[in-house]
Design a protein around this motif. Sequence first.
Motif, PDB file in Angstrom:
ATOM      1  N   TYR A  15       0.842  -1.185   0.000  1.00 31.15           N
ATOM      2  CA  TYR A  15       0.000   0.000   0.000  1.00 31.15           C
ATOM      3  C   TYR A  15       0.880   1.239   0.000  1.00 31.15           C
ATOM      4  O   TYR A  15       2.046   1.191   0.406  1.00 31.15           O
ATOM      5  CB  TYR A  15      -0.870   0.057   1.261  1.00 31.15           C
ATOM      6  CG  TYR A  15      -1.987  -0.958   1.371  1.00 31.15           C
ATOM      7  CD1 TYR A  15      -2.482  -1.664   0.272  1.00 31.15           C
ATOM      8  CD2 TYR A  15      -2.577  -1.216   2.607  1.00 31.15           C
ATOM      9  CE1 TYR A  15      -3.504  -2.576   0.405  1.00 31.15           C
ATOM     10  CE2 TYR A  15      -3.612  -2.128   2.747  1.00 31.15           C
ATOM     11  CZ  TYR A  15      -4.070  -2.804   1.638  1.00 31.15           C
ATOM     12  OH  TYR A  15      -5.093  -3.698   1.777  1.00 31.15           O
ATOM     13  N   THR A  16       0.281   2.354  -0.389  1.00 33.29           N
ATOM     14  CA  THR A  16       0.969   3.635  -0.258  1.00 33.29           C
ATOM     15  C   THR A  16       1.056   3.965   1.233  1.00 33.29           C
ATOM     16  O   THR A  16       0.347   3.359   2.052  1.00 33.29           O
ATOM     17  CB  THR A  16       0.196   4.762  -0.975  1.00 33.29           C
ATOM     18  OG1 THR A  16      -1.062   4.951  -0.300  1.00 33.29           O
ATOM     19  CG2 THR A  16      -0.025   4.442  -2.452  1.00 33.29           C
ATOM     20  N   ASP A  17       1.884   4.943   1.575  1.00 25.38           N
ATOM     21  CA  ASP A  17       1.990   5.360   2.978  1.00 25.38           C
ATOM     22  C   ASP A  17       0.640   5.842   3.496  1.00 25.38           C
ATOM     23  O   ASP A  17       0.269   5.563   4.641  1.00 25.38           O
ATOM     24  CB  ASP A  17       3.047   6.456   3.139  1.00 25.38           C
ATOM     25  CG  ASP A  17       4.464   5.918   2.996  1.00 25.38           C
ATOM     26  OD1 ASP A  17       4.642   4.676   3.081  1.00 25.38           O
ATOM     27  OD2 ASP A  17       5.383   6.735   2.792  1.00 25.38           O
ATOM     28  N   GLU A  18      -0.100   6.545   2.661  1.00 26.63           N
ATOM     29  CA  GLU A  18      -1.423   7.049   3.056  1.00 26.63           C
ATOM     30  C   GLU A  18      -2.388   5.888   3.324  1.00 26.63           C
ATOM     31  O   GLU A  18      -3.125   5.896   4.317  1.00 26.63           O
ATOM     32  CB  GLU A  18      -1.987   7.964   1.963  1.00 26.63           C
ATOM     33  CG  GLU A  18      -3.312   8.605   2.334  1.00 26.63           C
ATOM     34  CD  GLU A  18      -3.840   9.503   1.230  1.00 26.63           C
ATOM     35  OE1 GLU A  18      -5.041   9.435   0.949  1.00 26.63           O
ATOM     36  OE2 GLU A  18      -3.031  10.267   0.653  1.00 26.63           O
ATOM     37  N   GLN A  19      -2.349   4.883   2.463  1.00 29.50           N
ATOM     38  CA  GLN A  19      -3.218   3.719   2.645  1.00 29.50           C
ATOM     39  C   GLN A  19      -2.837   2.952   3.911  1.00 29.50           C
ATOM     40  O   GLN A  19      -3.708   2.481   4.643  1.00 29.50           O
ATOM     41  CB  GLN A  19      -3.137   2.791   1.431  1.00 29.50           C
ATOM     42  CG  GLN A  19      -3.827   3.336   0.198  1.00 29.50           C
ATOM     43  CD  GLN A  19      -3.570   2.461  -1.019  1.00 29.50           C
ATOM     44  OE1 GLN A  19      -2.445   2.010  -1.245  1.00 29.50           O
ATOM     45  NE2 GLN A  19      -4.619   2.241  -1.805  1.00 29.50           N
ATOM     46  N   LYS A  20      -1.539   2.845   4.175  1.00 25.74           N
ATOM     47  CA  LYS A  20      -1.084   2.164   5.382  1.00 25.74           C
ATOM     48  C   LYS A  20      -1.570   2.912   6.631  1.00 25.74           C
ATOM     49  O   LYS A  20      -1.931   2.296   7.638  1.00 25.74           O
ATOM     50  CB  LYS A  20       0.441   2.032   5.399  1.00 25.74           C
ATOM     51  CG  LYS A  20       0.958   0.975   4.452  1.00 25.74           C
ATOM     52  CD  LYS A  20       2.474   0.880   4.496  1.00 25.74           C
ATOM     53  CE  LYS A  20       2.959  -0.150   3.486  1.00 25.74           C
ATOM     54  NZ  LYS A  20       4.424  -0.263   3.472  1.00 25.74           N
ATOM     55  N   GLU A  21      -1.579   4.224   6.554  1.00 26.55           N
ATOM     56  CA  GLU A  21      -2.060   5.033   7.674  1.00 26.55           C
ATOM     57  C   GLU A  21      -3.556   4.811   7.891  1.00 26.55           C
ATOM     58  O   GLU A  21      -4.012   4.681   9.026  1.00 26.55           O
ATOM     59  CB  GLU A  21      -1.780   6.512   7.375  1.00 26.55           C
ATOM     60  CG  GLU A  21      -1.189   7.368   8.446  1.00 26.55           C
ATOM     61  CD  GLU A  21      -0.545   6.705   9.641  1.00 26.55           C
ATOM     62  OE1 GLU A  21      -1.156   6.760  10.712  1.00 26.55           O
ATOM     63  OE2 GLU A  21       0.556   6.155   9.538  1.00 26.55           O
ATOM     64  N   GLU A  22      -4.325   4.769   6.797  1.00 25.44           N
ATOM     65  CA  GLU A  22      -5.767   4.488   6.893  1.00 25.44           C
ATOM     66  C   GLU A  22      -6.007   3.109   7.490  1.00 25.44           C
ATOM     67  O   GLU A  22      -6.889   2.930   8.339  1.00 25.44           O
ATOM     68  CB  GLU A  22      -6.433   4.564   5.520  1.00 25.44           C
ATOM     69  CG  GLU A  22      -6.610   5.960   4.969  1.00 25.44           C
ATOM     70  CD  GLU A  22      -7.288   5.943   3.604  1.00 25.44           C
ATOM     71  OE1 GLU A  22      -8.425   5.425   3.513  1.00 25.44           O
ATOM     72  OE2 GLU A  22      -6.668   6.431   2.635  1.00 25.44           O
ATOM     73  N   GLU A  23      -5.226   2.143   7.040  1.00 27.53           N
ATOM     74  CA  GLU A  23      -5.351   0.771   7.542  1.00 27.53           C
ATOM     75  C   GLU A  23      -5.017   0.730   9.034  1.00 27.53           C
ATOM     76  O   GLU A  23      -5.715   0.080   9.814  1.00 27.53           O
ATOM     77  CB  GLU A  23      -4.426  -0.153   6.742  1.00 27.53           C
ATOM     78  CG  GLU A  23      -4.710  -1.607   6.923  1.00 27.53           C
ATOM     79  CD  GLU A  23      -5.878  -2.130   6.097  1.00 27.53           C
ATOM     80  OE1 GLU A  23      -6.144  -3.331   6.221  1.00 27.53           O
ATOM     81  OE2 GLU A  23      -6.533  -1.380   5.354  1.00 27.53           O
ATOM     82  N   ALA A  24      -3.974   1.441   9.440  1.00 21.96           N
ATOM     83  CA  ALA A  24      -3.581   1.483  10.854  1.00 21.96           C
ATOM     84  C   ALA A  24      -4.677   2.133  11.695  1.00 21.96           C
ATOM     85  O   ALA A  24      -4.971   1.675  12.809  1.00 21.96           O
ATOM     86  CB  ALA A  24      -2.261   2.227  11.015  1.00 21.96           C
ATOM     87  N   ASP A  25      -5.296   3.193  11.177  1.00 24.01           N
ATOM     88  CA  ASP A  25      -6.403   3.828  11.894  1.00 24.01           C
ATOM     89  C   ASP A  25      -7.559   2.851  12.083  1.00 24.01           C
ATOM     90  O   ASP A  25      -8.169   2.773  13.149  1.00 24.01           O
ATOM     91  CB  ASP A  25      -6.907   5.069  11.145  1.00 24.01           C
ATOM     92  CG  ASP A  25      -5.961   6.248  11.233  1.00 24.01           C
ATOM     93  OD1 ASP A  25      -5.035   6.218  12.079  1.00 24.01           O
ATOM     94  OD2 ASP A  25      -6.131   7.197  10.441  1.00 24.01           O
ATOM     95  N   TRP A  26      -7.858   2.097  11.020  1.00 20.64           N
ATOM     96  CA  TRP A  26      -8.939   1.115  11.075  1.00 20.64           C
ATOM     97  C   TRP A  26      -8.633   0.042  12.117  1.00 20.64           C
ATOM     98  O   TRP A  26      -9.471  -0.271  12.956  1.00 20.64           O
ATOM     99  CB  TRP A  26      -9.140   0.514   9.684  1.00 20.64           C
ATOM    100  CG  TRP A  26     -10.282  -0.437   9.567  1.00 20.64           C
ATOM    101  CD1 TRP A  26     -11.615  -0.150   9.631  1.00 20.64           C
ATOM    102  CD2 TRP A  26     -10.197  -1.856   9.333  1.00 20.64           C
ATOM    103  NE1 TRP A  26     -12.357  -1.293   9.456  1.00 20.64           N
ATOM    104  CE2 TRP A  26     -11.517  -2.349   9.266  1.00 20.64           C
ATOM    105  CE3 TRP A  26      -9.132  -2.734   9.160  1.00 20.64           C
ATOM    106  CZ2 TRP A  26     -11.792  -3.698   9.051  1.00 20.64           C
ATOM    107  CZ3 TRP A  26      -9.419  -4.082   8.939  1.00 20.64           C
ATOM    108  CH2 TRP A  26     -10.734  -4.549   8.890  1.00 20.64           C
TER     109      TRP A  26
END
Length: 179
Positions: free
Chosen positions: A46-57
């Motif tokens: 994933y992109t860094d942004e997607q990884k951040e969204e995933e981590a938030d989830w």
Amino acid sequence: MFIANQLRKNNIAEYLLYMWQVEDTIRAFGCSLPRIRREYIAHFDYTDEQKEEEADWYGNLVRMMNEEGCREKGHLQINKVTMQLLADLHTQLLASPKFPFYNTAYYKVLPFIVELRQRGADKQENEIETCLNLLYGVMMLRLQKKEVTASTQHAVKEVSSFIGLLSDYYKKDKEEPLF
């Protein structure tokens, strides 16, 4: 999150199985978001942004598991509600004369459900949860590269078809109510 969102739209049973796997994954990492980020999410393509969204989830799920007391076992309330919606639709489909094919599919898997319950399945769970527990259990056995007997494979095939039919009706009901 991305996989869960896609599954929720397309196949509610696969979504529930996936969410149970996510709950177990969170438990495997000790309900520790830093570990989940470092040892799990970091490996996603994933992109860094997607990884951040995933981590938030995942962070929200960890928080809910802590608040709801299911760090060790059990399911999140959001998954219980989804299960109940699926079970309610199952009951409606069985009660309606408009869905004879569904009734036929149900009576085809009923002996498997009865057998599973006799073998010690939780008597409080509904029939749909019994079916999903079979599918999840076999999925876990396969991940562990353990043997699955021919009779269990046959049961899984029949139950999968039935649950797939229920999931199709669930999707149709969300698009345009059946009742």
